[in-house]
Write a protein that holds these residues in place. Structure first.
Motif, short mmCIF file in Angstrom:
data_model
loop_
_atom_site.label_atom_id
_atom_site.label_comp_id
_atom_site.label_asym_id
_atom_site.label_seq_id
_atom_site.Cartn_x
_atom_site.Cartn_y
_atom_site.Cartn_z
N MET A 1 0.80 -1.24 -0.06
CA MET A 1 0.11 0.06 -0.15
C MET A 1 0.82 1.21 -0.09
SD MET A 1 -2.94 1.04 2.85
CE MET A 1 -4.48 0.12 2.57
N LYS A 2 0.44 2.15 -0.90
CA LYS A 2 1.57 3.32 -0.81
C LYS A 2 1.14 4.13 0.09
CE LYS A 2 2.81 6.24 -4.74
NZ LYS A 2 2.85 6.68 -6.14
N GLN A 3 2.33 4.78 0.74
CA GLN A 3 2.22 5.57 2.00
C GLN A 3 2.20 7.09 1.71
OE1 GLN A 3 5.43 4.84 4.69
NE2 GLN A 3 4.43 3.21 5.62
N ILE A 4 1.84 7.85 2.57
CA ILE A 4 1.65 9.08 2.20
C ILE A 4 2.12 9.72 3.69
CG2 ILE A 4 -0.78 9.52 2.72
CD1 ILE A 4 1.44 11.98 1.05
N ILE A 5 2.88 10.62 4.04
CA ILE A 5 3.34 10.90 5.18
C ILE A 5 2.41 12.37 5.47
CG2 ILE A 5 5.08 12.17 6.79
CD1 ILE A 5 5.68 9.31 5.93
N ILE A 6 2.07 12.37 6.57
CA ILE A 6 0.96 13.55 7.23
C ILE A 6 1.83 14.32 8.29
CG2 ILE A 6 -1.14 14.28 7.96
CD1 ILE A 6 -1.45 12.50 5.48
N ALA A 7 2.36 15.51 8.09
CA ALA A 7 3.22 16.36 9.14
C ALA A 7 2.13 16.66 10.26
CB ALA A 7 3.89 17.28 8.45
N THR A 8 1.77 15.61 11.11
CA THR A 8 0.73 16.02 12.11
C THR A 8 1.14 15.22 13.26
OG1 THR A 8 -1.33 16.45 13.11
CG2 THR A 8 -1.21 14.39 11.64
N LYS A 9 1.07 15.64 14.50
CA LYS A 9 1.02 14.77 15.73
C LYS A 9 -0.23 14.79 16.34
CE LYS A 9 5.91 14.74 16.79
NZ LYS A 9 6.95 14.62 17.72
N ASN A 10 -1.38 15.46 15.95
CA ASN A 10 -2.62 15.60 16.31
C ASN A 10 -3.48 14.25 15.95
OD1 ASN A 10 -5.42 15.75 16.28
ND2 ASN A 10 -5.40 18.08 16.85
N LYS A 11 -3.54 13.34 17.06
CA LYS A 11 -4.21 12.10 17.04
C LYS A 11 -5.48 12.06 16.23
CE LYS A 11 -1.82 9.49 20.63
NZ LYS A 11 -1.03 10.67 21.24
N GLY A 12 -6.39 13.02 16.54
CA GLY A 12 -7.55 13.16 16.01
C GLY A 12 -7.47 13.48 14.29
N ALA A 23 -9.39 5.23 1.45
CA ALA A 23 -10.61 5.05 0.45
C ALA A 23 -9.68 4.94 -0.99
CB ALA A 23 -11.29 6.16 0.16
N TYR A 24 -8.38 5.41 -1.02
CA TYR A 24 -7.42 5.48 -2.02
C TYR A 24 -6.50 4.44 -1.88
CZ TYR A 24 -9.92 9.87 -2.87
OH TYR A 24 -10.79 10.89 -2.96
N ASP A 25 -6.65 3.52 -1.20
CA ASP A 25 -5.68 2.42 -0.97
C ASP A 25 -4.27 2.79 -0.82
OD1 ASP A 25 -4.78 -0.60 -2.71
OD2 ASP A 25 -5.47 0.01 -0.85
N MET A 26 -4.42 4.05 0.27
CA MET A 26 -3.22 4.78 0.51
C MET A 26 -3.08 4.76 2.11
SD MET A 26 -2.87 7.89 -2.03
CE MET A 26 -1.56 8.56 -1.31
N ALA A 27 -1.81 4.46 2.71
CA ALA A 27 -1.73 4.41 4.10
C ALA A 27 -1.24 5.74 4.39
CB ALA A 27 -0.46 3.28 4.42
N ALA A 28 -1.92 6.56 5.34
CA ALA A 28 -1.69 8.01 5.98
C ALA A 28 -0.70 7.71 7.14
CB ALA A 28 -2.63 8.59 6.24
N VAL A 29 0.54 8.10 7.14
CA VAL A 29 1.29 7.69 8.44
C VAL A 29 1.77 9.15 8.95
CG1 VAL A 29 3.87 7.10 9.19
CG2 VAL A 29 2.58 5.87 7.16
N SER A 30 1.20 9.41 10.11
CA SER A 30 1.46 10.51 10.90
C SER A 30 2.83 10.76 11.61
CB SER A 30 0.34 10.79 12.13
OG SER A 30 0.70 9.94 12.99
N LEU A 31 3.18 11.61 12.11
CA LEU A 31 4.41 11.96 12.94
C LEU A 31 4.29 11.28 14.11
CD1 LEU A 31 5.37 15.70 12.15
CD2 LEU A 31 5.94 13.66 10.90
N ASN A 32 3.22 10.76 14.75
CA ASN A 32 3.33 9.74 15.97
C ASN A 32 4.01 8.43 15.71
OD1 ASN A 32 2.07 11.78 17.27
ND2 ASN A 32 0.10 11.22 16.57
#
Ligand SMILES: O=c1[nH]c(=O)c2ncn([C@@H]3O[C@H](COP(=O)(O)OP(=O)(O)OP(=O)(O)O)[C@@H](O)[C@H]3O)c2[nH]1
Ligand SMILES: [Mg+2]
Length: 200
Positions: A1-12, A23-32
């Motif tokens: 699954m393609k990853q996208i880095i989300i520059a957030t530490k906000n868990k919500g 929904a786009y078969d992409m994994a959003a990876v946060s700074l946490n």
């Protein structure tokens, strides 16, 4: 699954972005989940400046595309406060309950018709050596008299979206993710994702 880095530490936010990108078969990876990456000080005066600061700092470290979100609550009767200072409105510890209490105290005695407000979300997509792209979403509503509901995060317990009786925190995550400022910003970004099946 393609990853996208989300520059957030906000868990919500991280939870909501995982939902959106799933929904786009992409994994959003946060700074946490990337603790080796630094905190980015938000010295900007606008949502765009802070979103760009977060996305560009992390994109330059990783040499890959990064998405950031800077968002907040604008209350008309408070001359637009808390705005870009939403996370820290009641202090540097970014305590949601303290932020809510401060807003409700400042709105004491203000009638419902004058408690209009909106959430704004600005997304910044940064790639090394490329101009940063911005996408903005808004959700209009008003501030309740008292907090209610357990879902969501931040000011959700006191924000009643236009067209609803419930606060954002009383609505299900599914409904919030259909009407929120974050969803409306993602819709702006959706063309890019749909065309390339990724952000880039
Ligand atoms: O009730 C809410 N429902 C939302 O959907 C929402 N989106 C933003 N906010 C508020 O605005 C601040 C953002 O500040 P912000 O963009 O700087 O984020 P943050 O500092 O929490 O994390 P980061 O993304 O910067 O790491 C947050 O803390 C919240 O108080 C929300 N409140
Ligand atoms: Mg922040």
């Amino acid at each position: 699954m393609k990853q996208i880095i989300i520059a957030t530490k906000n868990k919500g936010k991280a939870t909501e972005f995982k939902e959106f990108f799933n929904a786009y078969d992409m994994a959003a990876v946060s700074l946490n989940e990337r603790e080796e990456l630094p905190d980015v000080e938000e010295t900007g005066e606008t949502f765009e400046q802070n979103a760009a600061l977060k996305a560009e700092t992390i994109a330059n470290i990783l040499s890959q595309p990064v998405l950031a979100d800077d968002s907040g609550l604008i209350i008309d009767a408070l001359d637009g406060r808390p705005g870009v200072y939403s996370a820290r409105y009641a202090g540097e510890d970014k305590n949601d309950q303290a932020n809510i209490n401060k807003v409700l105290t400042e709105l004491e005695g203000v009638p419902q018709k004058d408690r209009t407000a909106r959430f704004i979300c600005v997304l910044a997509v940064a790639r090394p050596n490329t101009e940063t792209q911005f996408y903005q979403g808004i959700c209009n509503g008003h501030i309740s008299i008292a907090p209610s509901g357990k879902n969501g995060f931040g000011y959700d317990p006191i924000f009643i979206p236009d067209g609803y009786q419930e606060t954002m925190a009383e609505l299900s995550p599914k409904v919030k993710n259909q009407i929120s400022h974050r969803k409306n910003a993602i819709l702006q970004l959706e063309e890019t994702i749909r065309k390339n099946r990724s952000l880039y």
